[in-house]
Scaffold this motif. Structure first.
Motif, PDB file in Angstrom:
ATOM      1  N   SER B 308     -54.043 -58.181  13.184  1.00 43.55           N
ATOM      2  CA  SER B 308     -53.969 -59.324  14.084  1.00 43.55           C
ATOM      3  C   SER B 308     -52.557 -59.384  14.640  1.00 43.55           C
ATOM      4  O   SER B 308     -51.650 -58.707  14.155  1.00 43.55           O
ATOM      5  CB  SER B 308     -54.280 -60.608  13.324  1.00 43.55           C
ATOM      6  OG  SER B 308     -53.219 -60.884  12.438  1.00 43.55           O
ATOM      7  N   ARG B 309     -52.369 -60.231  15.645  1.00 43.20           N
ATOM      8  CA  ARG B 309     -51.042 -60.373  16.224  1.00 43.20           C
ATOM      9  C   ARG B 309     -50.046 -60.904  15.188  1.00 43.20           C
ATOM     10  O   ARG B 309     -48.884 -60.500  15.162  1.00 43.20           O
ATOM     11  CB  ARG B 309     -51.117 -61.330  17.416  1.00 43.20           C
ATOM     12  CG  ARG B 309     -49.765 -61.585  17.981  1.00 43.20           C
ATOM     13  CD  ARG B 309     -49.794 -62.403  19.241  1.00 43.20           C
ATOM     14  NE  ARG B 309     -48.412 -62.795  19.523  1.00 43.20           N
ATOM     15  CZ  ARG B 309     -48.028 -63.407  20.604  1.00 43.20           C
ATOM     16  NH1 ARG B 309     -48.899 -63.712  21.522  1.00 43.20           N
ATOM     17  NH2 ARG B 309     -46.763 -63.726  20.777  1.00 43.20           N
ATOM     18  N   ALA B 310     -50.530 -61.787  14.310  1.00 42.49           N
ATOM     19  CA  ALA B 310     -49.630 -62.394  13.324  1.00 42.49           C
ATOM     20  C   ALA B 310     -48.928 -61.323  12.493  1.00 42.49           C
ATOM     21  O   ALA B 310     -47.723 -61.389  12.265  1.00 42.49           O
ATOM     22  CB  ALA B 310     -50.416 -63.348  12.426  1.00 42.49           C
ATOM     23  N   ALA B 311     -49.696 -60.312  12.078  1.00 42.79           N
ATOM     24  CA  ALA B 311     -49.113 -59.269  11.236  1.00 42.79           C
ATOM     25  C   ALA B 311     -48.114 -58.413  12.023  1.00 42.79           C
ATOM     26  O   ALA B 311     -47.120 -57.947  11.467  1.00 42.79           O
ATOM     27  CB  ALA B 311     -50.226 -58.385  10.657  1.00 42.79           C
ATOM     28  N   VAL B 312     -48.382 -58.235  13.312  1.00 42.72           N
ATOM     29  CA  VAL B 312     -47.448 -57.476  14.156  1.00 42.72           C
ATOM     30  C   VAL B 312     -46.170 -58.297  14.363  1.00 42.72           C
ATOM     31  O   VAL B 312     -45.050 -57.792  14.258  1.00 42.72           O
ATOM     32  CB  VAL B 312     -48.099 -57.106  15.511  1.00 42.72           C
ATOM     33  CG1 VAL B 312     -47.087 -56.459  16.448  1.00 42.72           C
ATOM     34  CG2 VAL B 312     -49.278 -56.167  15.292  1.00 42.72           C
ATOM     35  N   ASP B 313     -46.355 -59.583  14.638  1.00 43.34           N
ATOM     36  CA  ASP B 313     -45.191 -60.458  14.836  1.00 43.34           C
ATOM     37  C   ASP B 313     -44.299 -60.506  13.600  1.00 43.34           C
ATOM     38  O   ASP B 313     -43.094 -60.626  13.697  1.00 43.34           O
ATOM     39  CB  ASP B 313     -45.648 -61.882  15.187  1.00 43.34           C
ATOM     40  CG  ASP B 313     -46.090 -61.991  16.640  1.00 43.34           C
ATOM     41  OD1 ASP B 313     -45.896 -61.002  17.378  1.00 43.34           O
ATOM     42  OD2 ASP B 313     -46.632 -63.039  17.025  1.00 43.34           O
ATOM     43  N   GLU B 314     -44.916 -60.421  12.419  1.00 43.42           N
ATOM     44  CA  GLU B 314     -44.136 -60.429  11.181  1.00 43.42           C
ATOM     45  C   GLU B 314     -43.421 -59.093  10.964  1.00 43.42           C
ATOM     46  O   GLU B 314     -42.609 -58.962  10.061  1.00 43.42           O
ATOM     47  CB  GLU B 314     -45.047 -60.689   9.972  1.00 43.42           C
ATOM     48  CG  GLU B 314     -45.674 -62.076   9.917  1.00 43.42           C
ATOM     49  CD  GLU B 314     -44.675 -63.158   9.520  1.00 43.42           C
ATOM     50  OE1 GLU B 314     -43.561 -62.806   9.068  1.00 43.42           O
ATOM     51  OE2 GLU B 314     -45.019 -64.345   9.668  1.00 43.42           O
ATOM     52  N   GLY B 315     -43.773 -58.094  11.770  1.00 46.15           N
ATOM     53  CA  GLY B 315     -43.143 -56.784  11.625  1.00 46.15           C
ATOM     54  C   GLY B 315     -43.759 -55.944  10.515  1.00 46.15           C
ATOM     55  O   GLY B 315     -43.157 -54.991  10.045  1.00 46.15           O
ATOM     56  N   TRP B 316     -44.981 -56.301  10.108  1.00 47.71           N
ATOM     57  CA  TRP B 316     -45.609 -55.557   9.008  1.00 47.71           C
ATOM     58  C   TRP B 316     -46.229 -54.247   9.477  1.00 47.71           C
ATOM     59  O   TRP B 316     -46.465 -53.346   8.686  1.00 47.71           O
ATOM     60  CB  TRP B 316     -46.707 -56.407   8.334  1.00 47.71           C
ATOM     61  CG  TRP B 316     -46.191 -57.668   7.710  1.00 47.71           C
ATOM     62  CD1 TRP B 316     -44.886 -57.950   7.394  1.00 47.71           C
ATOM     63  CD2 TRP B 316     -46.945 -58.827   7.356  1.00 47.71           C
ATOM     64  NE1 TRP B 316     -44.788 -59.205   6.859  1.00 47.71           N
ATOM     65  CE2 TRP B 316     -46.041 -59.774   6.812  1.00 47.71           C
ATOM     66  CE3 TRP B 316     -48.304 -59.157   7.432  1.00 47.71           C
ATOM     67  CZ2 TRP B 316     -46.446 -61.018   6.365  1.00 47.71           C
ATOM     68  CZ3 TRP B 316     -48.708 -60.396   6.973  1.00 47.71           C
ATOM     69  CH2 TRP B 316     -47.776 -61.318   6.449  1.00 47.71           C
ATOM     70  N   ILE B 317     -46.548 -54.163  10.757  1.00 51.43           N
ATOM     71  CA  ILE B 317     -47.262 -53.001  11.294  1.00 51.43           C
ATOM     72  C   ILE B 317     -46.958 -52.905  12.790  1.00 51.43           C
ATOM     73  O   ILE B 317     -46.770 -53.941  13.430  1.00 51.43           O
ATOM     74  CB  ILE B 317     -48.791 -53.148  10.984  1.00 51.43           C
ATOM     75  CG1 ILE B 317     -49.570 -51.883  11.352  1.00 51.43           C
ATOM     76  CG2 ILE B 317     -49.402 -54.358  11.682  1.00 51.43           C
ATOM     77  CD1 ILE B 317     -50.947 -51.819  10.699  1.00 51.43           C
ATOM     78  N   PRO B 318     -46.874 -51.677  13.363  1.00 54.63           N
ATOM     79  CA  PRO B 318     -46.507 -51.570  14.783  1.00 54.63           C
ATOM     80  C   PRO B 318     -47.567 -52.135  15.732  1.00 54.63           C
ATOM     81  O   PRO B 318     -48.748 -52.221  15.392  1.00 54.63           O
ATOM     82  CB  PRO B 318     -46.354 -50.059  15.013  1.00 54.63           C
ATOM     83  CG  PRO B 318     -46.253 -49.444  13.680  1.00 54.63           C
ATOM     84  CD  PRO B 318     -46.960 -50.356  12.726  1.00 54.63           C
ATOM     85  N   TYR B 319     -47.071 -52.431  16.928  1.00 57.19           N
ATOM     86  CA  TYR B 319     -47.899 -53.055  17.962  1.00 57.19           C
ATOM     87  C   TYR B 319     -49.150 -52.243  18.305  1.00 57.19           C
ATOM     88  O   TYR B 319     -50.180 -52.801  18.648  1.00 57.19           O
ATOM     89  CB  TYR B 319     -47.036 -53.273  19.209  1.00 57.19           C
ATOM     90  CG  TYR B 319     -47.798 -53.641  20.454  1.00 57.19           C
ATOM     91  CD1 TYR B 319     -48.312 -54.937  20.609  1.00 57.19           C
ATOM     92  CD2 TYR B 319     -48.020 -52.717  21.468  1.00 57.19           C
ATOM     93  CE1 TYR B 319     -49.010 -55.286  21.748  1.00 57.19           C
ATOM     94  CE2 TYR B 319     -48.730 -53.056  22.609  1.00 57.19           C
ATOM     95  CZ  TYR B 319     -49.230 -54.338  22.740  1.00 57.19           C
ATOM     96  OH  TYR B 319     -49.927 -54.670  23.871  1.00 57.19           O
ATOM     97  N   SER B 320     -49.055 -50.912  18.190  1.00 58.38           N
ATOM     98  CA  SER B 320     -50.194 -50.088  18.611  1.00 58.38           C
ATOM     99  C   SER B 320     -51.446 -50.372  17.774  1.00 58.38           C
ATOM    100  O   SER B 320     -52.535 -49.969  18.138  1.00 58.38           O
ATOM    101  CB  SER B 320     -49.841 -48.602  18.547  1.00 58.38           C
ATOM    102  OG  SER B 320     -49.501 -48.254  17.231  1.00 58.38           O
ATOM    103  N   HIS B 321     -51.290 -51.078  16.652  1.00 55.25           N
ATOM    104  CA  HIS B 321     -52.447 -51.417  15.815  1.00 55.25           C
ATOM    105  C   HIS B 321     -53.057 -52.769  16.190  1.00 55.25           C
ATOM    106  O   HIS B 321     -54.079 -53.168  15.645  1.00 55.25           O
ATOM    107  CB  HIS B 321     -52.042 -51.458  14.339  1.00 55.25           C
ATOM    108  CG  HIS B 321     -51.612 -50.121  13.799  1.00 55.25           C
ATOM    109  ND1 HIS B 321     -52.445 -49.314  13.075  1.00 55.25           N
ATOM    110  CD2 HIS B 321     -50.447 -49.441  13.913  1.00 55.25           C
ATOM    111  CE1 HIS B 321     -51.803 -48.195  12.738  1.00 55.25           C
ATOM    112  NE2 HIS B 321     -50.592 -48.252  13.251  1.00 55.25           N
ATOM    113  N   GLN B 322     -52.381 -53.493  17.081  1.00 58.15           N
ATOM    114  CA  GLN B 322     -52.807 -54.871  17.333  1.00 58.15           C
ATOM    115  C   GLN B 322     -54.109 -54.945  18.116  1.00 58.15           C
ATOM    116  O   GLN B 322     -54.252 -54.349  19.175  1.00 58.15           O
ATOM    117  CB  GLN B 322     -51.705 -55.610  18.100  1.00 58.15           C
ATOM    118  CG  GLN B 322     -52.014 -57.079  18.331  1.00 58.15           C
ATOM    119  CD  GLN B 322     -50.864 -57.771  19.031  1.00 58.15           C
ATOM    120  OE1 GLN B 322     -49.701 -57.527  18.730  1.00 58.15           O
ATOM    121  NE2 GLN B 322     -51.179 -58.626  19.978  1.00 58.15           N
TER     122      GLN B 322
END
Ligand SMILES: Cc1cc2nc3c(=O)[nH]c(=O)nc-3n(C[C@H](O)[C@H](O)[C@H](O)COP(=O)(O)OP(=O)(O)OC[C@H]3O[C@@H](n4cnc5c(N)ncnc54)[C@H](O)[C@@H]3O)c2cc1C
Lengths: 261, 392
Positions: B308-322
């Motif tokens: 989800s976007r939340a996990a990307v915003d937290e920096g847990w995983i790169p944007y390409s997974h969003q």
């Protein structure tokens, strides 16, 4: 470095709720905000100005109350703000919006860079930036996540596409749209807030822009919204109960049965 | 321009005020007023029993080119490989062309593109193939003018492209030069057969409102279409069609941007756009490290990792997974959402998946509204249990 930033005032939709009885948007308590993507555009412009000198002009097309968005832009560093407001602008699609903004930018005069957000959270098309680039006949790059180098007549950026990052170079003047990865927008300073209170908002109507009322607003729009409806969601989830082991057992059974795994 | 209220017919019943999805109608001084923000959608007119609301029609500035014929699909390719979205649009474009009793053309600009014939076996009548080394890396000025020239010469009535990063960047430029309408990010395409018009339906306001849009007075009618909305059809090897080679006219077009470098996202083991199974994580994961647990589950199933976007915003995983409105739209056979609440922006990117499983400890999380199977529970118990069962 003279930079023009285009911003749009939008309803702060994170709280958007539908009234189940009337099936309409509940607007009460929703304030208008600057389109979140556009706050990154303003921040990037202000940072470039702080580093290279020059001026940041922020432009919006909207109803008179959109001046609040412009004043907010002043509080975070915009030097000059311009509101394009006229009843004739109402109902514009992206073409008519881009055309109006492009005419205003031509009136502003010399600029090096135009920055817009990658898309809005209401209309959500992301079309205004690329359309404007053709009307102004200048280079265009979408989804910029970093400005790597900028100098007289030259720009190199990194931008995001599905597969990864691309590094692109181009000449200035140019137009870019920015993604939220590009920076973290600042909060207004006390001095900024003082400045914002007394900020002068320049307002241009079709007269000042010298445009024909046939090329703006609803009259200048080729697209027509003919129907609006709300997506219906009825939950059909089959809830799998029990202890985790039991739940997982049931789930895997279902997925195997459906040949999904 | 806009709507007008016939005060003689208006009974002040207020139905229109309630019906306006944008809340721009109001009662003031014993009459109904229209505030700024009206898009002339006509919801009020439909709600008025007294015919007191008049929509002021926009006078067509130009006469429609009634001779424009043919449905066109822009074939997006990368490094010679045709993207799935092109086949999805060909499948839907075929149906639209049949309804309109016209031809379906695929327009392919690139260099040494593979399997061009497959565009015909999947449904195109003609392929316009523009091959040039200049088109190898999707330079957008070249694409804009390459497509533009073809449209000007051959005058199609409808042109579709995928609402991908590329499509959403260069297609508006083609529309701008042609001064025609462009509907963004469509999830529905139909034909009004009486008026011979394309009905383009799209989500706006983060998926809260659906709008149907027409382009009545200009040709071509143009739309970008969200990937994975329409299904690719099975190829028919006996289908016949023409591949028409067209020269790339470079004269007069300047490539104003230059690609210097490309860095592929390497955290993606399986591309989420193409995956049959996606395991997706959200804020409920708590920290970056916990994505390893999901990766383990993904490895058991040959699945791709989403977020989800939340996990990307937290920096847990790169944007390409969003996955979601500002990320990717996916439509796998199986989507397993772990610790994702299901904000409408996320749902917009995955709700058309064939089967959705939601694992969340909050039974009221909106993700359960779109899920087919729900597990209310702690993902840190459920996911390890799944891994154990799948490995065992
Ligand atoms: C339900 C609905 C559906 C619509 N669908 C379409 C459609 O498919 N096609 C179409 O052409 N129009 C459509 N419109 C009209 C469109 O929303 C408006 O034209 C709007 O003014 C600009 O489009 P946007 O919000 O999508 O902006 P985007 O193109 O997403 O905006 C990109 C950037 O451009 C700048 N920008 C946008 N608007 C302004 C502004 N008013 N002033 C200054 N800068 C601005 C901002 O920097 C913004 O971040 C639709 C409108 C509604 C209500």
């Amino acid at each position: 470095m003279n930079i023009v930033v285009c911003i749009k005032q939008v309803p702060g939709t994170t709280e958007v709720k539908i009234d189940p009885e009337t099936n309409t948007l509940i607007r009460q308590g929703i304030e208008n905000i600057i389109n979140p993507f556009d706050t990154y555009a303003i921040e990037e412009a202000v940072r470039l100005k702080e580093k290279h000198g020059g001026k940041v002009t922020v432009l919006t097309m909207g109803p008179p109350q959109a001046d609040a968005a412009l004043k907010e832009a002043v509080s975070v560093g915009a030097d000059e703000v311009i509101l394009l407001s006229d009843r004739a602008f109402a109902g514009a699609d992206t073409w008519a919006t881009a055309n109006t903004l492009a005419k205003a930018i031509q009136k502003i005069g010399a600029f090096d860079l135009i920055i817009t957000g990658r898309q809005t959270i209401d209309g959500d098309t992301g079309q205004v930036g690329p359309e404007m680039s053709e009307m102004l006949n200048i280079p265009f790059i979408a989804y910029v996540s970093q400005i790597e180098e900028i100098k007289e007549g030259y720009l190199r950026v990194s931008r995001m596409i599905e597969e990864g990052h691309e590094v692109l170079e181009t000449t200035l003047p140019a137009i870019i749209t920015v993604a939220k990865e590009i920076n973290i927008p600042r909060l207004p300073s006390l001095r900024g807030m003082m400045k914002s209170k007394s900020a002068a908002v320049t307002t241009w109507s079709i007269k000042e822009l010298g445009v024909n009322d046939k090329e703006v607003g609803l009259a200048g729009s080729s697209t027509q919204v003919v129907k609006i409806f709300f997506p219906q969601r009825v939950s059909q989830a089959e809830v799998l109960t029990g202890e985790p082991a039991e739940q997982v057992e049931k789930l895997i059974g279902k997925l195997k049965e459906a040949k999904l795994i | 321009m806009g709507i007008k209220i016939d005060q003689k017919k208006c009974t002040m019943c207020g139905n229109c005020v309630a019906a306006c999805p944008f809340g721009v109608l109001d009662v003031a001084d014993d009459k109904i007023i229209v505030k700024d923000g009206c898009v002339v959608c006509g919801a009020c007119k439909d709600a008025c029993a007294y015919e007191a609301i008049i929509l002021e029609e926009v006078q067509p500035a130009a006469k429609v080119d009634a001779n424009a014929r043919g449905v066109w699909v822009f074939v997006e390719q990368r490094k010679g490989a045709i993207k799935n979205v092109a086949y999805e649009l060909i499948a839907r474009g075929r149906e639209l062309a049949d309804t309109l009793k016209t031809e379906l053309c695929a327009v392919c600009l690139g260099h040494n593109v593979n399997e061009v014939e497959s565009l015909i076996t999947h449904g195109a009548d003609k392929v316009y193939l523009v091959d040039s080394p200049d088109l190898a890396d999707n330079q957008e000025d070249y694409l804009t003018h390459g497509l533009l020239n073809l449209i000007k010469e051959r005058k199609p009535e409808i042109v579709l492209a995928g609402a991908t990063a590329l499509g959403r960047s260069f297609f508006p430029r083609v529309a701008a030069i042609l001064n025609t309408g462009l509907t963004a990010d469509c999830t529905g395409l139909d034909i009004d057969t009486k008026k011979r018009l394309l009905l383009q339906t799209r989500p706006t306001f983060g998926g809260n409102i659906m709008a149907t849009i027409l382009c009545p007075n200009k040709r071509p009618q143009m739309s970008t279409v969200r990937p994975r909305v329409f299904k690719k059809s099975d190829p028919n090897p006996s289908r016949k069609g023409d591949i028409i080679k067209v020269d790339f006219k470079k004269a007069g077009v300047t490539a104003r941007t230059k690609l210097l470098n490309f860095m592929e996202d390497i955290t993606e083991k399986v591309k989420i756009e193409d995956a049959d199974i996606i395991i997706s994580g959200g804020r409920g994961l708590g920290k970056a490290d916990n994505f390893k647990l999901l990766q383990e589950l993904a490895d058991c199933l040959g699945a791709a990792l989403g977020s989800s976007r939340a996990a990307v915003d937290e920096g847990w995983i790169p944007y390409s997974h969003q996955v979601g409105q500002t990320g990717k739209t996916v439509c796998p056979k199986l989507y397993i959402a772990c610790g994702i609440s299901g904000a409408i922006q996320h749902l917009a990117g995955m709700q058309t998946s064939d089967c959705i499983v939601a694992i969340n400890d909050n039974p009221d999380a909106p993700i359960f509204q779109v899920a087919h199977y729900g597990i209310v529970g702690d993902l840190f118990q459920v996911v390890p249990e799944m891994i154990k069962k799948l490995k065992g």
